[in-house]
Motif scaffolding. Structure first.
Motif, PDB file in Angstrom:
ATOM      1  N   GLN A   1       0.835  -1.200   0.000  1.00 37.74           N
ATOM      2  CA  GLN A   1       0.000   0.000   0.000  1.00 37.74           C
ATOM      3  C   GLN A   1       0.875   1.257   0.000  1.00 37.74           C
ATOM      4  O   GLN A   1       0.610   2.208  -0.732  1.00 37.74           O
ATOM      5  N   ASN A   2       1.904   1.256   0.831  1.00 34.51           N
ATOM      6  CA  ASN A   2       2.801   2.412   0.906  1.00 34.51           C
ATOM      7  C   ASN A   2       3.571   2.606  -0.398  1.00 34.51           C
ATOM      8  O   ASN A   2       3.768   3.735  -0.851  1.00 34.51           O
ATOM      9  N   LYS A   3       4.012   1.508  -1.027  1.00 36.46           N
ATOM     10  CA  LYS A   3       4.737   1.592  -2.299  1.00 36.46           C
ATOM     11  C   LYS A   3       3.841   2.172  -3.379  1.00 36.46           C
ATOM     12  O   LYS A   3       4.260   3.031  -4.152  1.00 36.46           O
ATOM     13  N   SER A   4       2.596   1.737  -3.408  1.00 34.51           N
ATOM     14  CA  SER A   4       1.644   2.237  -4.383  1.00 34.51           C
ATOM     15  C   SER A   4       1.403   3.732  -4.194  1.00 34.51           C
ATOM     16  O   SER A   4       1.382   4.497  -5.165  1.00 34.51           O
TER      17      SER A   4
ATOM     18  N   ALA B   1       3.810   4.921 -16.243  1.00 37.68           N
ATOM     19  CA  ALA B   1       2.415   4.761 -15.811  1.00 37.68           C
ATOM     20  C   ALA B   1       2.072   3.290 -15.580  1.00 37.68           C
ATOM     21  O   ALA B   1       1.257   2.968 -14.718  1.00 37.68           O
ATOM     22  N   HIS B   2       2.719   2.393 -16.314  1.00 32.80           N
ATOM     23  CA  HIS B   2       2.465   0.966 -16.142  1.00 32.80           C
ATOM     24  C   HIS B   2       2.923   0.492 -14.766  1.00 32.80           C
ATOM     25  O   HIS B   2       2.264  -0.331 -14.138  1.00 32.80           O
TER      26      HIS B   2
ATOM     27  N   ALA C   1      -2.540  -2.318  -8.569  1.00 33.98           N
ATOM     28  CA  ALA C   1      -3.238  -3.598  -8.687  1.00 33.98           C
ATOM     29  C   ALA C   1      -2.702  -4.596  -7.668  1.00 33.98           C
ATOM     30  O   ALA C   1      -3.469  -5.346  -7.058  1.00 33.98           O
ATOM     31  N   GLU C   2      -1.384  -4.605  -7.474  1.00 37.83           N
ATOM     32  CA  GLU C   2      -0.786  -5.499  -6.485  1.00 37.83           C
ATOM     33  C   GLU C   2      -1.258  -5.153  -5.075  1.00 37.83           C
ATOM     34  O   GLU C   2      -1.589  -6.044  -4.288  1.00 37.83           O
TER      35      GLU C   2
END
Length: 116
Positions: free
Chosen positions: A62-65, A81-82, A89-90
Motif C-alpha cells: 500500500q505504501n509503495k503504491s 504509468a504501467h 493492482a498489487e
C-alpha cells in the motif's frame, strides 16, 4: 467517460487512506501481541510471525503504491504509468486477499466456538 487518470486518482486516494506508516503498524502489532500474551518460545517462525509478516507485506505494498502515485504527480516523466498501475493492482490484490483470509479465520473461529 472515465479516463485512466481519474481511475488512478481514485485508486490513489483509496490506497493512501488505507496505508499506515511502518512505525505505526509495528507499534499496533506489538500492542496486539502484548494484549494477547503472545511470546515466541519456539525456534523458527510461529503462526503469529507469519501473520505479522503478511500484514506487513500488505502495508508495504500500500505504501509503495502511494509513493509511486505521488511520484507521478510530482514528476510524471520519472515514473512509467504501467509501474504505477501494476503497483496499485498489487496493493489492491494483497488487501483483498488479506480481507478474505481474515474473514475465513473469523468464520472458522465462530464455527469452532459454536460446535460444542
Amino acid at each position: 467517460m472515465i479516463s485512466s487518470l481519474d481511475l488512478l486518482r481514485y485508486n490513489a486516494s483509496t490506497t493512501a487512506s488505507n496505508a499506515v506508516s511502518s512505525t505505526q503498524l509495528s507499534k499496533a502489532l506489538e500492542k496486539i501481541k502484548d494484549g494477547l500474551g503472545i511470546t515466541n518460545t519456539e525456534e523458527g517462525k510461529s503462526f503469529d510471525n507469519y501473520l505479522l509478516d503478511a500484514i506487513s507485506y500488505v502495508n508495504d505494498s500500500q505504501n509503495k503504491s502511494s509513493a509511486l502515485f505521488e511520484q507521478v504527480i510530482i514528476d510524471p516523466d520519472s515514473v512509467d504509468a504501467h509501474d504505477v498501475t501494476i503497483a496499485m493492482a498489487e496493493a489492491n490484490l494483497s488487501l483483498s486477499l488479506a480481507q478474505a483470509v481474515i474473514d475465513r479465520m473469523i468464520k472458522g473461529w465462530s464455527e469452532i466456538t459454536t460446535t460444542r
